[in-house]
Write a protein that holds these residues in place. Structure first.
Motif, PDB file in Angstrom:
ATOM      1  N   THR A  54       0.932  -1.108  -0.101  1.00 59.17           N
ATOM      2  CA  THR A  54      -0.030  -0.400  -0.006  1.00 59.17           C
ATOM      3  C   THR A  54       1.107   1.353  -0.009  1.00 59.17           C
ATOM      4  N   THR A  55       0.576   1.832  -0.158  1.00 62.15           N
ATOM      5  CA  THR A  55       1.511   3.508  -0.979  1.00 62.15           C
ATOM      6  C   THR A  55      -0.012   4.768   0.730  1.00 62.15           C
ATOM      7  N   PRO A  56       0.427   5.439   1.148  1.00 61.93           N
ATOM      8  CA  PRO A  56       0.131   6.296   1.708  1.00 61.93           C
ATOM      9  C   PRO A  56      -0.796   7.173   1.382  1.00 61.93           C
ATOM     10  N   HIS A  57      -0.384   7.795   0.131  1.00 61.81           N
ATOM     11  CA  HIS A  57      -0.875   8.785  -0.868  1.00 61.81           C
ATOM     12  C   HIS A  57      -1.287   7.790  -2.454  1.00 61.81           C
ATOM     13  N   PRO A  58      -2.542   8.427  -3.139  1.00 62.34           N
ATOM     14  CA  PRO A  58      -3.002   8.519  -4.037  1.00 62.34           C
ATOM     15  C   PRO A  58      -1.592   8.283  -5.204  1.00 62.34           C
ATOM     16  N   ALA A  59      -1.521   7.643  -5.735  1.00 63.20           N
ATOM     17  CA  ALA A  59      -0.554   7.100  -7.100  1.00 63.20           C
ATOM     18  C   ALA A  59      -1.287   7.174  -8.612  1.00 63.20           C
ATOM     19  N   HIS A  71      -2.956  -5.875 -10.188  1.00 60.02           N
ATOM     20  CA  HIS A  71      -4.554  -6.511  -9.151  1.00 60.02           C
ATOM     21  C   HIS A  71      -4.594  -5.050  -7.917  1.00 60.02           C
ATOM     22  N   MET A  72      -5.867  -5.348  -7.612  1.00 60.45           N
ATOM     23  CA  MET A  72      -6.299  -3.861  -6.526  1.00 60.45           C
ATOM     24  C   MET A  72      -7.592  -4.700  -6.334  1.00 60.45           C
ATOM     25  N   GLN A  73      -7.665  -4.688  -4.855  1.00 60.99           N
ATOM     26  CA  GLN A  73      -9.380  -4.661  -4.222  1.00 60.99           C
ATOM     27  C   GLN A  73      -9.941  -5.855  -5.645  1.00 60.99           C
ATOM     28  N   GLY A  74      -9.383  -7.511  -5.432  1.00 65.28           N
ATOM     29  CA  GLY A  74      -9.781  -7.906  -5.335  1.00 65.28           C
ATOM     30  C   GLY A  74      -9.281  -8.381  -6.874  1.00 65.28           C
ATOM     31  N   VAL A  84      -3.712   4.424 -18.717  1.00 64.66           N
ATOM     32  CA  VAL A  84      -3.822   5.332 -16.961  1.00 64.66           C
ATOM     33  C   VAL A  84      -4.154   4.558 -15.414  1.00 64.66           C
ATOM     34  N   ILE A  85      -3.869   4.226 -14.633  1.00 68.80           N
ATOM     35  CA  ILE A  85      -5.204   4.156 -13.667  1.00 68.80           C
ATOM     36  C   ILE A  85      -4.377   5.113 -12.144  1.00 68.80           C
ATOM     37  N   ILE A  86      -5.191   5.469 -11.610  1.00 69.84           N
ATOM     38  CA  ILE A  86      -4.997   6.036 -10.298  1.00 69.84           C
ATOM     39  C   ILE A  86      -5.917   4.962  -9.627  1.00 69.84           C
ATOM     40  N   ILE A  87      -4.233   4.756  -8.060  1.00 69.60           N
ATOM     41  CA  ILE A  87      -3.748   3.620  -7.440  1.00 69.60           C
ATOM     42  C   ILE A  87      -4.634   4.512  -5.930  1.00 69.60           C
ATOM     43  N   PRO A  88      -5.426   4.154  -5.364  1.00 68.00           N
ATOM     44  CA  PRO A  88      -5.898   4.847  -4.186  1.00 68.00           C
ATOM     45  C   PRO A  88      -5.122   5.163  -3.285  1.00 68.00           C
ATOM     46  N   ALA A  89      -5.104   5.818  -2.044  1.00 66.76           N
ATOM     47  CA  ALA A  89      -4.053   5.714  -1.148  1.00 66.76           C
ATOM     48  C   ALA A  89      -4.121   4.344  -0.132  1.00 66.76           C
ATOM     49  N   ASN A  90      -3.773   3.447   0.180  1.00 60.99           N
ATOM     50  CA  ASN A  90      -4.147   2.531   1.179  1.00 60.99           C
ATOM     51  C   ASN A  90      -4.955   1.230   1.015  1.00 60.99           C
ATOM     52  N   ILE A  91      -4.945   1.949  -0.131  1.00 57.89           N
ATOM     53  CA  ILE A  91      -5.422   0.562  -1.218  1.00 57.89           C
ATOM     54  C   ILE A  91      -4.375  -1.117  -1.527  1.00 57.89           C
ATOM     55  N   PRO A  92      -4.477  -1.913  -1.199  1.00 60.08           N
ATOM     56  CA  PRO A  92      -3.393  -3.249  -1.443  1.00 60.08           C
ATOM     57  C   PRO A  92      -3.701  -3.137  -2.741  1.00 60.08           C
ATOM     58  N   MET A 103       6.674   1.827 -16.477  1.00 64.15           N
ATOM     59  CA  MET A 103       5.751   2.475 -16.562  1.00 64.15           C
ATOM     60  C   MET A 103       6.379   3.628 -15.797  1.00 64.15           C
ATOM     61  N   LEU A 104       5.455   4.899 -15.558  1.00 61.42           N
ATOM     62  CA  LEU A 104       5.666   5.849 -14.810  1.00 61.42           C
ATOM     63  C   LEU A 104       4.840   5.966 -13.714  1.00 61.42           C
ATOM     64  N   LEU A 105       5.072   6.180 -12.935  1.00 60.67           N
ATOM     65  CA  LEU A 105       4.229   6.202 -11.730  1.00 60.67           C
ATOM     66  C   LEU A 105       4.888   7.653 -10.429  1.00 60.67           C
ATOM     67  N   LEU A 106       3.407   8.634 -10.425  1.00 57.93           N
ATOM     68  CA  LEU A 106       3.707   9.344 -10.192  1.00 57.93           C
ATOM     69  C   LEU A 106       2.628   9.408  -9.122  1.00 57.93           C
ATOM     70  N   LYS A 107       3.736  10.065  -7.886  1.00 57.64           N
ATOM     71  CA  LYS A 107       3.169  10.283  -6.068  1.00 57.64           C
ATOM     72  C   LYS A 107       3.574  11.295  -5.384  1.00 57.64           C
TER      73      LYS A 107
END
Length: 107
Positions: A54-59, A71-74, A84-92, A103-107
């Motif tokens: 997980t990450t403490p901030h969205p990415a 893989h995210m949320q099952g 392009v995908i947004i990864i919410p904070a604190n989501i495995p 890939m490029l990851l912005l966080k």
């Protein structure tokens, strides 16, 4: 109003060419960092993975080259170049490279 001045940044011109694949482990490189924000490039050889975390901030993840199984949320989804995908904070979440994948990851 003055026009926006854009400095030349040659190290950011072609992101996919700024990082290489490593045979034994994925490669990561910070290309920009300021005020608590980061831009990171990742290169995964086919079959390499980023384990569940997980990450403490969205990415924001942008696929530059190749494809991965994300893989995210099952749920699992194939992401290909241009996705392009947004990864919410604190989501495995995790990923596995299906082919050589950058890939490029912005966080």
């Amino acid at each position: 109003m003055q026009p926006l001045e854009i400095a030349s940044t040659p190290n950011l011109e072609n992101l996919a060419h700024q990082i290489t694949y490593q045979p034994n482990k994925f490669n990561v490189q910070v290309i920009w960092e300021e005020a608590g924000q980061k831009a990171l490039l990742f290169a995964f050889a086919a079959g390499q993975e980023l384990k569940t975390h997980t990450t403490p901030h969205p990415a924001l993840l942008t696929v530059l080259e190749g494809s991965c199984l994300f893989h995210m949320q099952g749920n699992s989804q194939t992401l290909q170049a241009g996705a392009v995908i947004i990864i919410p904070a604190n989501i495995p979440h995790a990923l596995t490279a299906q082919s050589n994948f950058k890939m490029l990851l912005l966080k």
